[in-house]
Design a protein around this motif. Structure first.
Motif, PDB file in Angstrom:
ATOM      1  N   THR A 162       7.385   1.996   0.582  1.00  0.00           N
ATOM      2  CA  THR A 162       6.081   1.612   0.039  1.00  0.00           C
ATOM      3  C   THR A 162       5.149   1.316   1.203  1.00  0.00           C
ATOM      4  OG1 THR A 162       6.465  -0.785  -0.026  1.00  0.00           O
ATOM      5  CG2 THR A 162       7.247   0.512  -1.921  1.00  0.00           C
ATOM      6  N   THR A 163       3.877   1.467   0.971  1.00  0.00           N
ATOM      7  CA  THR A 163       2.904   1.199   2.030  1.00  0.00           C
ATOM      8  C   THR A 163       2.947  -0.263   2.454  1.00  0.00           C
ATOM      9  OG1 THR A 163       1.470   2.985   1.273  1.00  0.00           O
ATOM     10  CG2 THR A 163       0.452   1.291   2.631  1.00  0.00           C
ATOM     11  N   ASP A 164       3.106  -1.148   1.492  1.00  0.00           N
ATOM     12  CA  ASP A 164       3.143  -2.584   1.820  1.00  0.00           C
ATOM     13  C   ASP A 164       4.329  -2.913   2.724  1.00  0.00           C
ATOM     14  OD1 ASP A 164       2.363  -5.499   1.247  1.00  0.00           O
ATOM     15  OD2 ASP A 164       4.446  -5.445   0.588  1.00  0.00           O
ATOM     16  N   TRP A 165       5.522  -2.421   2.354  1.00  0.00           N
ATOM     17  CA  TRP A 165       6.693  -2.719   3.182  1.00  0.00           C
ATOM     18  C   TRP A 165       6.541  -2.112   4.566  1.00  0.00           C
ATOM     19  CZ3 TRP A 165      10.302  -0.354   6.134  1.00  0.00           C
ATOM     20  CH2 TRP A 165      11.393  -1.128   6.530  1.00  0.00           C
ATOM     21  N   LYS A 167       3.861  -1.416   6.282  1.00  0.00           N
ATOM     22  CA  LYS A 167       2.911  -2.177   7.089  1.00  0.00           C
ATOM     23  C   LYS A 167       3.527  -3.490   7.570  1.00  0.00           C
ATOM     24  CE  LYS A 167      -1.484  -0.507   5.161  1.00  0.00           C
ATOM     25  NZ  LYS A 167      -2.692  -0.877   4.373  1.00  0.00           N
ATOM     26  N   THR A 168       4.221  -4.170   6.675  1.00  0.00           N
ATOM     27  CA  THR A 168       4.791  -5.468   7.002  1.00  0.00           C
ATOM     28  C   THR A 168       5.929  -5.360   8.004  1.00  0.00           C
ATOM     29  OG1 THR A 168       4.225  -6.323   4.800  1.00  0.00           O
ATOM     30  CG2 THR A 168       5.928  -7.515   6.028  1.00  0.00           C
ATOM     31  N   ASN A 172       3.034  -0.936  10.531  1.00  0.00           N
ATOM     32  CA  ASN A 172       2.312   0.279  10.136  1.00  0.00           C
ATOM     33  C   ASN A 172       2.420   1.362  11.208  1.00  0.00           C
ATOM     34  OD1 ASN A 172       1.004   1.619   8.061  1.00  0.00           O
ATOM     35  ND2 ASN A 172      -1.046   1.148   8.842  1.00  0.00           N
ATOM     36  N   HIS A 186       4.653   4.241  -5.526  1.00  0.00           N
ATOM     37  CA  HIS A 186       3.435   3.524  -5.923  1.00  0.00           C
ATOM     38  C   HIS A 186       3.229   3.769  -7.405  1.00  0.00           C
ATOM     39  CE1 HIS A 186      -0.347   1.464  -5.341  1.00  0.00           C
ATOM     40  NE2 HIS A 186      -1.010   2.466  -5.898  1.00  0.00           N
TER      41      HIS A 186
END
Length: 233
Positions: A162-165, A167-168, A172, A186
């Motif tokens: 996922t984009t959130d994971w 990045k975190t 990123n 998503h």
């Protein structure tokens, strides 16, 4: 052999970060594990499924008990299929887990029906979100897995996240966009923002349930493009 990034660019007309794809005429797929039991892939194909990712391994101690059954059933039904590995970066190196995956169903061959194996790297189900690794250590771990897989098969693994994971836990990182196909999770009517380095996603997991078993996916291209990815050419 060409890098897989070049192959997927050649495979189909791929779209960028935020179109709505669910209504588009593109190959539909599912991803499944032992949680779905033995899947009736003939029924799934009749219901519009063209491809599937099937869980093979997790960490270095778990082999999915339904993998062989489901992989054989998908093959018999004429579905383009591939395996995936659920990563546990806190228990061993990326290379160790890639080798475990390759030894238990995660291989690839240029036969037109096998997708490159997928690295499922996401939220830790039982501990620290980033498995106790710094962003730089996580990037090293993913690179270790990816390069080991590539050295054996000649293709780079798909990266599911996922984009959130991303990045975190990787800061990123843009290090994989030119080599590894992206499979983004998503659950919405559009893809949304992608992780750095990728201008498009190759696969999109857009729902965790639907008219077929497991999670619901879509290939970002046409059937001919999906088949070319499975041939590696």
């Amino acid at each position: 052999m060409k890098s897989f990034g070049a192959l997927i660019l050649a495979a189909a007309s791929l779209v960028s970060a935020s179109p709505t794809l669910v209504k588009r005429a593109a190959p539909a797929g599912i991803d499944v594990s032992h949680f779905q039991g033995a899947v009736n892939f003939k029924t799934a194909k009749a219901n519009g499924i063209s491809f599937a990712f099937i869980k093979a391994t997790e960490g270095t101690t778990f082999i999915d008990p339904e993998f062989n059954t489901n992989y054989a059933a998908a093959t018999s039904a004429g579905i383009i299929r591939g395996a995936y590995h659920f990563a546990h970066p806190d228990v061993s190196s990326g290379a160790t887990q890639a080798k475990y995956f390759l030894a238990h169903g995660g291989g690839w061959s240029s036969d037109g029906i096998t997708l490159p194996g997928a690295l499922d790297i996401e939220y830790n189900p039982s501990g620290a979100e980033c498995y106790g690794l710094s962003a730089s250590a996580m990037v090293t771990w993913v690179r270790d897995f990816s390069n080991t897989y590539h050295a054996t098969t000649g293709v780079y693994p798909v990266i599911y996240t996922t984009t959130d994971w991303w990045k975190t836990c990787t800061g990123n990182s843009a290090a994989f966009g030119s080599t590894n196909p992206l499979w983004i999770a998503h659950y919405a009517s559009s893809i949304g923002t992608l992780p750095a380095g990728w201008s498009f996603t190759t696969f999109w997991q857009f729902a965790d349930s639907g008219s077929n078993p497991g999670d619901q996916d879509q290939f970002n291209g046409d059937m001919a493009g999906l088949q070319r990815i499975a041939r590696g050419s």
